[in-house]
Design a protein around this motif. Structure first.
Motif, short mmCIF file in Angstrom:
data_model
loop_
_atom_site.label_atom_id
_atom_site.label_comp_id
_atom_site.label_asym_id
_atom_site.label_seq_id
_atom_site.Cartn_x
_atom_site.Cartn_y
_atom_site.Cartn_z
N SER A 498 0.85 -1.21 0.00
CA SER A 498 0.00 0.00 0.00
C SER A 498 0.87 1.24 0.00
CB SER A 498 -0.96 -0.02 1.18
OG SER A 498 -0.23 0.12 2.36
N ALA A 499 2.05 1.16 0.63
CA ALA A 499 2.96 2.31 0.61
C ALA A 499 3.39 2.61 -0.82
CB ALA A 499 4.17 2.03 1.49
N VAL A 500 3.62 1.53 -1.59
CA VAL A 500 4.03 1.72 -2.97
C VAL A 500 2.90 2.37 -3.77
CG1 VAL A 500 4.62 0.48 -5.10
CG2 VAL A 500 5.72 -0.14 -2.98
N THR A 501 1.66 1.89 -3.51
CA THR A 501 0.52 2.46 -4.23
C THR A 501 0.37 3.94 -3.89
OG1 THR A 501 -0.50 0.32 -3.94
CG2 THR A 501 -1.94 2.06 -4.76
N LEU A 502 0.50 4.25 -2.59
CA LEU A 502 0.39 5.65 -2.15
C LEU A 502 1.46 6.50 -2.82
CD1 LEU A 502 -0.34 5.46 1.66
CD2 LEU A 502 -1.68 6.64 -0.09
N PHE A 503 2.66 5.93 -2.84
CA PHE A 503 3.80 6.63 -3.42
C PHE A 503 3.55 6.88 -4.91
CE2 PHE A 503 7.91 6.11 -5.64
CZ PHE A 503 8.58 7.21 -5.16
N THR A 504 3.04 5.83 -5.60
CA THR A 504 2.75 5.97 -7.03
C THR A 504 1.70 7.05 -7.26
OG1 THR A 504 3.05 3.58 -7.09
CG2 THR A 504 2.23 4.58 -9.11
N SER A 505 0.64 7.02 -6.43
CA SER A 505 -0.42 8.02 -6.59
C SER A 505 0.16 9.42 -6.38
CB SER A 505 -1.54 7.83 -5.58
OG SER A 505 -1.76 6.51 -5.38
N MET A 506 1.04 9.50 -5.37
CA MET A 506 1.60 10.82 -5.03
C MET A 506 2.40 11.37 -6.22
SD MET A 506 4.18 11.65 -1.94
CE MET A 506 5.63 11.15 -2.81
N ILE A 507 3.25 10.52 -6.82
CA ILE A 507 4.05 11.08 -7.93
C ILE A 507 3.19 11.29 -9.18
CG2 ILE A 507 6.38 10.44 -7.14
CD1 ILE A 507 6.29 8.06 -8.96
N PHE A 508 2.14 10.47 -9.31
CA PHE A 508 1.20 10.71 -10.41
C PHE A 508 0.59 12.10 -10.27
CE2 PHE A 508 0.36 6.35 -12.17
CZ PHE A 508 0.30 6.75 -13.49
N TRP A 509 0.12 12.33 -9.05
CA TRP A 509 -0.55 13.63 -8.79
C TRP A 509 0.43 14.77 -9.03
CZ3 TRP A 509 0.85 17.25 -5.10
CH2 TRP A 509 -0.01 18.35 -5.01
N TYR A 510 1.64 14.62 -8.51
CA TYR A 510 2.59 15.72 -8.61
C TYR A 510 3.03 15.92 -10.08
CZ TYR A 510 6.28 18.97 -7.37
OH TYR A 510 7.05 20.09 -7.27
N GLY A 511 3.18 14.79 -10.81
CA GLY A 511 3.54 14.88 -12.23
C GLY A 511 2.45 15.61 -13.00
N ALA A 512 1.19 15.23 -12.71
CA ALA A 512 0.05 15.87 -13.39
C ALA A 512 0.03 17.37 -13.06
CB ALA A 512 -1.24 15.20 -12.95
N TYR A 513 0.34 17.66 -11.79
CA TYR A 513 0.35 19.07 -11.34
C TYR A 513 1.39 19.87 -12.13
CZ TYR A 513 1.19 23.01 -8.18
OH TYR A 513 1.36 24.27 -7.68
N LEU A 514 2.58 19.27 -12.29
CA LEU A 514 3.66 19.97 -13.01
C LEU A 514 3.30 20.16 -14.49
CD1 LEU A 514 6.90 18.27 -11.55
CD2 LEU A 514 5.99 20.53 -11.02
N VAL A 515 2.65 19.13 -15.06
CA VAL A 515 2.25 19.24 -16.48
C VAL A 515 1.18 20.30 -16.63
CG1 VAL A 515 1.14 18.01 -18.41
CG2 VAL A 515 2.92 16.89 -17.06
N LYS A 516 0.24 20.24 -15.67
CA LYS A 516 -0.89 21.18 -15.73
C LYS A 516 -0.38 22.62 -15.67
CE LYS A 516 -5.05 22.50 -13.31
NZ LYS A 516 -5.56 22.54 -11.98
#
Ligand code: ATP
Length: 855
Positions: A498-516
């Motif tokens: 679950s830590a890995v999933t959380l971590f993945t979601s976190m970088i997904f969100w941050y990546g999307a934020y940077l692209v946005k």
């Protein structure tokens, strides 16, 4: 006991054929005490209580009563832990006589209708033997008791005697009747025996009024006993015990171990291929292919280019991986072999006291040096390989992603302390549970070892269900521990997933934020994203190895400890090498001066107390004394198995020392000293090898003492040559475990032949003729006399004995009492002096000394 079924003829009990009687019932109603009885690695209390079917209910008072019956209670009360003293593996911390008396106490508690004593008191001094035999006779009055013995003195005139020779009954009748016919089997002079029929005969006696064995069941008829709680309702013939060729089902722990060993070997070859597949699939392909998606034109060439690049990288990776695993596998094998070698070297240098410690028992050493050593390779060839790969990949990936998008990399790195904490806790908890699993597994193998090491004792005491229950409990305990380990393991796997999933979601969100917010181009974000995901996958792969590596680290730890343990031993201190060919070597007397000795495993009870003793050279000295008086301890000290004491407990005494031929034993090189001493121990130890190999055991193959003629001469000197020749392959016949079964007396003679062939400077015989009949013992005595009378190079012979004939032929007799020397001199002098020896012999009912007393 129905260890074997009758092949022809019949054996009946109360008119019932033995093969028709339920085996468990039969064994529950017969107690069989062997000469070399095995004790279990339990307390004295449990060893006695195991005689009773309901051993959990046995009280301390009952055990005390039985120990008193066996004349052992006083000795046991002197021990710091009393009944709760552990006896060590096979009873190694007790003297031969003490072991036999515990077996007798166990038989008393068992109180079976039939009792078979097979030389069961041979290790007892006459005093103890006569008092124990008296107690046995009172107890067994009117009940079937079979005594298999060479000790003819313990047989009374109305005892019924069977004299057996070469498997046949050659004489039978009451001893009194046989004696009146001039064939008294107790007559010591062999001329009084009917030579033809009695030679090498063993006598079987039954105590009490002569009645057919069946008649002795009058109170406990077979029918009545079959209805008891511990018997089966039906009488059945024991199912065949033959083992077919199918492999035996192994306990889970064993499967686990062997699987791991095989896996670890297979891993070396499998790993490069796996790595090729893994690496090419996850890393480069993902990153490069991601990049091609964002291209609008010309991507065909680029795809081809990158595909070729991936192929090239995969090939290079295959080579690198092959080299890495091959090297790691070789290095780990080399490392483990070196560790084993070093551990064995250090173990062999440890003093005997180290081996007496329960934590260093053979099963533990075997596990650490053999099975567990295979596990240790896992640490190197799996974990080390994995860590090298993961660290290299993560460093590259992090650097790459940092250069591509440092913001996203830093944000993802912020989560690393949490991931580290999770991994570390998992590792710690895993190690804890691994240790517990390991202890549970060790317990299982100890139980198995104890159950099978002397199956005769296990069977005759019908302890199969006890050991099975104990084994089941140990398995259940191991299962419980394994279950808890699995629960904690699964919990941490869940957390890390679950830590890995959380971590993945976190970088997904941050990546999307940077692209946005158009801070970074999509291509960079996707590249970093792929790299970080890849890093996480690698890190999680390490987590899956944690349980295995915790186990391997635990076992590695034990092997490392053995390989690095300090050698605090007297073994390597003495440097003076003794020369066998020098006539002056060990040609002088042995002096014990003020020796007080405590066994390391029993530091509060002295085995020897201020012992002052001189053993003259080139002569035969008999060491006599009550059971437990310290006779074998003297032999152990002469062999240098334990260091002699040097502490001067009483300043008015001379300083304690042990000297051989005028040299302090501490200055002598123990290896060369021992090569000049031959010892025949109380239980004869045979190796699973041929008769020839058993006789020459301990000699170098190129030794001048190894020749067909010297082997035959030593076998003749012990009267075993004819028997060996009658074997199917003569001296090449396999004996010992897995070989031809031979009697205790034959084993003893082979072991004596082994001692004689060594042409020792000091020969120690520790109750070496206890299993021999009169005539065979006489052959041994004659050989010893010849040794001490030969011209030049006479050995010093020490016989530890309870047998009067052995004492009387010795030149010098030393009597011990509770670890002290109480008298010494010639046998006749001591008998005339009417001191300790006289007391021992007189109370043993010896006719000669009794007569002398009357004079
Ligand atoms: N390895 C050991 N560890 C602790 N105590 C021991 C060990 N071996 C023997 N003992 C104890 O030392 C004492 C002397 O034992 P030893 O074997 O020397 O007696 P012994 O006179 O030879 O007896 P026996 O005639 O019964 O063989 C006994 O009380 C015994 O229990």
């Amino acid at each position: 006991m129905r260890f074997y079924g009758p092949q022809n003829g019949s054996i009946t009990i109360d008119g019932n054929h033995i093969q028709d009687i339920d085996t468990t019932w039969l064994r529950n109603n017969i107690t069989f005490i062997q000469q070399h009885c095995t004790l279990f690695n339990e307390t004295i209390y449990t060893n006695v209580a195991l005689g009773c079917q309901e051993h959990e209910r046995v009280t301390n008072a009952q055990v005390t009563e039985c120990l008193e019956f066996a004349a052992l209670q006083t000795t046991i009360s002197d021990l710091a832990d009393g009944h709760d003293t552990r006896v060590g593996s096979g009873g190694s911390t007790l003297s031969g006589g003490q072991k036999q008396r515990i077996a007798i106490a166990r038989a008393r508690l068992r109180n079976a209708p039939i009792l078979i004593l097979d030389e069961a008191t041979s290790a007892l001094d006459k005093l103890s033997r006569s008092s124990v035999m008296r107690a046995i006779r009172t107890w067994r009055r009117g009940r079937t008791t079979i005594i298999i013995t060479h000790d003819l003195e313990s047989i009374q005139t109305d005892d019924f005697v069977y004299v057996i020779s070469a498997g046949r009954v050659v004489q039978q009748g009451r001893r009194g009747t046989l004696a009146s016919l001039g064939v008294d089997p107790a007559a010591k002079d062999p001329r009084n025996l009917k030579r033809q029929s009695l030679s090498r005969a063993k006598a079987t006696y039954s105590i009490g009024p002569t009645q057919p064995v069946a008649g002795l069941f009058h109170e406990n008829s077979v029918e009545a006993l079959t209805n008891t709680r511990n018997t089966r309702a039906t009488w059945g013939v024991e199912p065949s015990t033959a083992i077919d060729n199918k492999p035996l089902p192994m306990p889970p722990s064993a499967i686990e171990l062997s699987d791991r060993a095989i896996e670890s070997r297979a891993h070396g070859t499998k790993a490069p291929l796996t790595t090729v597949a893994e690496t090419s699939r996850t890393s480069m392909r993902a990153i490069l292919i991601f990049g091609t998606f964002s291209m609008t034109t010309g991507y065909h060439q680029r795809v081809l280019f990158y595909s070729m690049a991936v192929l090239g990288i995969a090939a290079a990776d295959a080579l690198a991986s092959f080299a890495m695993h091959h090297l790691l596998e070789s290095v780990s094998q080399l490392w483990v072999d070196r560790l084993r070698n070093e551990a064995v070297r250090r173990i062999l240098q440890q003093p005997k006291g180290w081996f007496d410690d329960i934590t260093n028992r053979p099963s533990r050493l075997l596990a650490s040096l053999d099975h567990n050593a295979e596990d240790i390779k896992t640490v190197v060839d799996r974990l080390a390989a994995q860590i090298v790969v993961v660290v290299a990949m993560m460093t590259t990936a992090l650097l790459w992603s940092f250069l591509t998008c440092w913001k996203m990399t830093l944000v993802s790195l912020a989560a690393s302390p949490i991931l580290y904490a999770v991994t570390k806790s998992f590792q710690m908890i895993s190690s804890h549970w691994e240790r517990r699993t390991d202890a549970a597994r060790a317990k299982i193998s100890d139980i198995l070892l104890e159950t099978f090491s002397d199956i005769k004792t296990t069977r005759s005491l019908t302890l199969e269900s006890y050991f099975h229950k104990k084994y089941s409990e140990a398995i259940n305990q191991a299962f419980y521990v394994g279950n808890r380990r699995a629960m904690f393991g699964a919990l941490f796997f869940g957390i890390s997933d679950s830590a890995v999933t959380l971590f993945t979601s976190m970088i997904f969100w941050y990546g999307a934020y940077l692209v946005k917010h158009e801070e970074w181009p999509v291509k960079s974000i996707l590249t970093v994203f792929a790299l970080l995901l890849f890093c996480t996958a690698s890190a999680t792969a390490v987590v899956t190895y944690i349980p295995q590596t915790s186990a391997a680290t635990g076992t590695a730890d034990r092997l490392l400890r053995l390989a690095q343990m300090p050698v605090i031993s007297h073994e390597g201190i003495g440097l003076l090498k003794l020369d066998r060919h020098d006539p002056s070597t060990l040609s002088g007397p042995i002096h014990f001066i003020n020796q007080t000795f405590y066994y390391p495993s029993r530091p509060k009870v002295a085995a020897l107390r201020r012992l002052n003793l001189t053993i003259p050279s080139g002569k035969c000295t008999a060491i006599v004394g009550a059971s437990g008086s310290g006779k074998s301890t003297i032999a152990a000290l002469i062999l240098g198995l334990y260091p002699p004491s040097t502490d001067n407990l009483n300043l008015s005494d001379s300083p304690p020392s042990l000297t051989l031929s005028g040299r302090d034993i501490r200055t002598l090189d123990l290896a060369t000293l021992r090569s000049l001493i031959a010892i025949v121990p109380q239980p004869p130890v045979l190796l699973p090898a041929t008769v020839r190999e058993n006789i020459i055991y301990g000699l170098k193959p190129d030794s001048e003492l190894v020749s067909a003629s010297s082997i035959e001469a030593s076998a003749r000197a012990t009267g075993i040559h004819e028997f060996i020749q009658s074997l199917p392959q003569g001296y090449a016949t396999l004996i010992g475990d897995g070989g031809l079964g031979i009697s205790g007396g034959q084993a003893q003679r082979i072991v004596i032949a082994r001692a004689l062939i060594q042409d020792p400077k000091i020969l120690i015989l520790d109750e070496a003729t206890s299993a021999l009949d009169h005539e065979s013992a006489e052959v041994i005595r004659r050989s010893i006399i010849n040794l001490t009378r030969r011209e030049g190079g006479k050995p010093t012979v020490i016989v530890v004995t309870h047998v009067e004939e052995m004492m009387s032929f010795a030149n010098h007799v030393v009597a011990l009492d509770k670890g002290r020397m109480v008298e010494e001199g010639s046998f006749q002098d001591l008998v005339d002096r009417k001191g300790k020896l006289w007391e021992l012999l007189r109370l043993g009912g010896n006719p000669r000394t009794s007569a002398e007393e009357n004079d």
